[in-house]
Design an enzyme around this catalytic site. Structure first.
Site, PDB file in Angstrom:
ATOM      1  N   LYS A  30       0.796  -1.238   0.000  1.00  0.00           N
ATOM      2  CA  LYS A  30       0.000   0.000   0.000  1.00  0.00           C
ATOM      3  C   LYS A  30       0.826   1.284   0.000  1.00  0.00           C
ATOM      4  O   LYS A  30       0.373   2.342   0.440  1.00  0.00           O
ATOM      5  CB  LYS A  30      -0.993   0.038   1.176  1.00  0.00           C
ATOM      6  CG  LYS A  30      -1.817  -1.202   1.372  1.00  0.00           C
ATOM      7  CD  LYS A  30      -2.240  -1.907   0.118  1.00  0.00           C
ATOM      8  CE  LYS A  30      -3.271  -1.189  -0.721  1.00  0.00           C
ATOM      9  NZ  LYS A  30      -3.414  -1.858  -2.053  1.00  0.00           N
ATOM     10  N   HIS A  70       7.177  -7.476  -2.030  1.00  0.00           N
ATOM     11  CA  HIS A  70       6.875  -6.818  -0.760  1.00  0.00           C
ATOM     12  C   HIS A  70       7.758  -7.390   0.348  1.00  0.00           C
ATOM     13  O   HIS A  70       7.538  -7.080   1.528  1.00  0.00           O
ATOM     14  CB  HIS A  70       5.411  -7.047  -0.360  1.00  0.00           C
ATOM     15  CG  HIS A  70       4.415  -6.248  -1.148  1.00  0.00           C
ATOM     16  ND1 HIS A  70       4.639  -4.949  -1.548  1.00  0.00           N
ATOM     17  CD2 HIS A  70       3.157  -6.561  -1.591  1.00  0.00           C
ATOM     18  CE1 HIS A  70       3.575  -4.507  -2.205  1.00  0.00           C
ATOM     19  NE2 HIS A  70       2.675  -5.462  -2.245  1.00  0.00           N
ATOM     20  N   SER A  95      -4.883   2.517   4.278  1.00  0.00           N
ATOM     21  CA  SER A  95      -5.018   1.882   2.969  1.00  0.00           C
ATOM     22  C   SER A  95      -5.013   0.353   3.110  1.00  0.00           C
ATOM     23  O   SER A  95      -5.798  -0.359   2.466  1.00  0.00           O
ATOM     24  CB  SER A  95      -3.867   2.340   2.069  1.00  0.00           C
ATOM     25  OG  SER A  95      -3.956   1.773   0.795  1.00  0.00           O
TER      26      SER A  95
HETATM   27  P1  A3P Z   1      -5.172   4.457  -1.039  1.00  0.00           P
HETATM   28  O1  A3P Z   1      -5.767   3.175  -0.543  1.00  0.00           O
HETATM   29  O2  A3P Z   1      -4.733   5.348   0.096  1.00  0.00           O
HETATM   30  O3  A3P Z   1      -6.016   5.169  -2.013  1.00  0.00           O
HETATM   31  P2  A3P Z   1       0.018  -0.340  -3.701  1.00  0.00           P
HETATM   32  O4  A3P Z   1       0.016  -0.212  -5.186  1.00  0.00           O
HETATM   33  O5  A3P Z   1       1.359  -0.350  -3.087  1.00  0.00           O
HETATM   34  O6  A3P Z   1      -0.872  -1.448  -3.260  1.00  0.00           O
HETATM   35  O7  A3P Z   1      -0.631   1.014  -3.142  1.00  0.00           O
HETATM   36  C1  A3P Z   1      -1.983   1.317  -3.327  1.00  0.00           C
HETATM   37  C2  A3P Z   1      -2.221   2.744  -2.884  1.00  0.00           C
HETATM   38  O8  A3P Z   1      -1.613   3.627  -3.845  1.00  0.00           O
HETATM   39  C3  A3P Z   1      -3.688   3.093  -2.822  1.00  0.00           C
HETATM   40  O9  A3P Z   1      -3.812   4.077  -1.798  1.00  0.00           O
HETATM   41  C4  A3P Z   1      -3.900   3.665  -4.219  1.00  0.00           C
HETATM   42  O10 A3P Z   1      -5.050   4.454  -4.345  1.00  0.00           O
HETATM   43  C5  A3P Z   1      -2.622   4.483  -4.365  1.00  0.00           C
HETATM   44  N1  A3P Z   1      -2.318   4.815  -5.766  1.00  0.00           N
HETATM   45  C6  A3P Z   1      -2.302   4.000  -6.839  1.00  0.00           C
HETATM   46  N2  A3P Z   1      -2.037   4.685  -7.968  1.00  0.00           N
HETATM   47  C7  A3P Z   1      -1.870   5.976  -7.596  1.00  0.00           C
HETATM   48  C8  A3P Z   1      -1.603   7.175  -8.322  1.00  0.00           C
HETATM   49  N3  A3P Z   1      -1.438   7.186  -9.622  1.00  0.00           N
HETATM   50  N4  A3P Z   1      -1.493   8.325  -7.605  1.00  0.00           N
HETATM   51  C9  A3P Z   1      -1.659   8.328  -6.263  1.00  0.00           C
HETATM   52  N5  A3P Z   1      -1.933   7.230  -5.536  1.00  0.00           N
HETATM   53  C10 A3P Z   1      -2.048   6.067  -6.195  1.00  0.00           C
END
Ligand code: A3P
Length: 318
Positions: free
Chosen positions: A71, A131, A161
């Site tokens: 996340k 991860h 998140s």
């Molecule tokens: P939130 O749940 O706070 O919205 P990962 O890819 O490591 O699983 O992380 C997911 C998080 O990154 C989520 O956060 C997601 O919405 C956010 N995320 C994904 N793409 C993004 C982007 N282009 N800009 C900002 N945040 C992004």
């Protein structure tokens, strides 16, 4: 692979009643199971069971590893890097889902996915997602001197998140309520272990290895600046026009509606976006909508203690 539980295509048409029954059974035995300790780190039961495959993963010198605590912006940075690798060609990047373009190395779910096998069939140069905490990374990555990009995000937004992600992504155990999940997170009793140890462990590795250590909050604040850092680290020329195309294509709004980056191509059995979308909010500081004053005070006190010997500094908002 060990004892394979084969679910077949979860979307396939017209299973018989017996097939439905055995699928149900198989799904129940795959999902929502307890995490299993692997060298002191709680991981999905199936990763623990197949740990031998992960540990002996053969990295190649031109592999690029994208390492993160869950996340923290993994998908975002993966999409940016894939765009850089494809010279800003949107159509090329839209040919497949992000989880196939940048396979999740250690994710092995019997009958459903095997990151090690997927990467074994992929042409080089490969983009690899992990991860794992630094101490569990297969040693071939260090021996091959692979370039590594690490993205870190402030702990408070990560836990919020992660809580939502636990609810929608069924490989995780049930999260419990928010307060219970927060306690588990602080204690490191969540998938991939302690956030504190993860960010500090990779920060330490930076001293002896080519690691570009980025922060989610910096990417939010100035995506162009962070894109330039990435291009420089990857030794790729990115023209002004390409940069603008990459920034547009990887904005939260674009990624949220792009089926090849928003995880909607994942079977619903694994991720249920109706519970909470993968592309949820994409902001810094959302934790303020979840932490009570008491939770925040307790968290901060513990945070100071856990992070006191590190030079790492996080911004909880921008
Ligand atoms: P939130 O749940 O706070 O919205 P990962 O890819 O490591 O699983 O992380 C997911 C998080 O990154 C989520 O956060 C997601 O919405 C956010 N995320 C994904 N793409 C993004 C982007 N282009 N800009 C900002 N945040 C992004």
């Amino acid at each position: 692979m060990g004892s394979g539980i084969h679910l077949g295509d979860p979307q396939s048409c017209c299973p018989t009643e017996t097939e439905k029954g055995s699928r149900m059974e198989a799904k129940e035995s795959v999902f929502r199971r307890k995490l299993v300790d692997v060298h002191g780190v709680p991981l999905f039961w199936s990763i623990a069971e197949e740990w031998g495959q992960v540990e002996t993963f053969q990295a190649k010198p031109d592999d690029l590893l994208i390492a993160t605590y869950p996340k923290s912006g993994t998908t975002w940075v993966s999409e940016i890097v894939d765009m850089i690798y494809n010279d800003g060609n949107v159509e090329k990047c839209k040919q497949d889902a992000i989880f196939n373009r940048v396979p999740f190395m250690e994710l092995i779910i019997p009958g459903m996915s095997n990151g090690v096998a997927k990467l074994g069939n992929m042409p080089s140069p490969r983009l690899v997602k992990t991860h794992l905490p630094a101490q569990l990374l297969p040693k071939s990555f260090w021996e091959s001197d692979c370039k590594i990009i690490y993205v870190a995000r402030n702990a408070k937004d990560v836990v919020v998140s992660y809580y939502h992600f636990y609810k929608m992504a069924k490989m995780h155990p049930e999260p419990g309520n928010w307060d219970e999940f927060l306690e588990k997170f602080v204690a490191g009793e969540v998938a991939f272990g302690s956030w504190y140890d993860h960010v500090k462990g990779w920060w330490e590795k930076k001293k002896s290895h080519p690691i570009l250590y980025l922060f989610y909050e910096d990417m939010k604040e100035d995506p162009k600046r962070e894109l330039q850092k990435l291009a420089q680290f990857l030794e790729k020329e990115v023209t002004e026009e390409e940069a603008n195309r990459i920034l547009h294509h990887t904005s939260f709004e674009e990624m949220q509606k792009n089926p090849t980056s928003n995880y909607k191509m994942m079977p619903t059995a694994e991720m249920d976006h109706s519970v909470s979308p993968f592309m949820r909010k994409g902001i810094a500081g959302d934790w303020k909508n979840y932490f009570t004053v008491a939770q925040n005070e307790k968290f901060d006190k513990d945070y100071v203690d856990k992070m006191k010997e590190s030079t790492l500094l996080f911004r909880m908002e921008i």
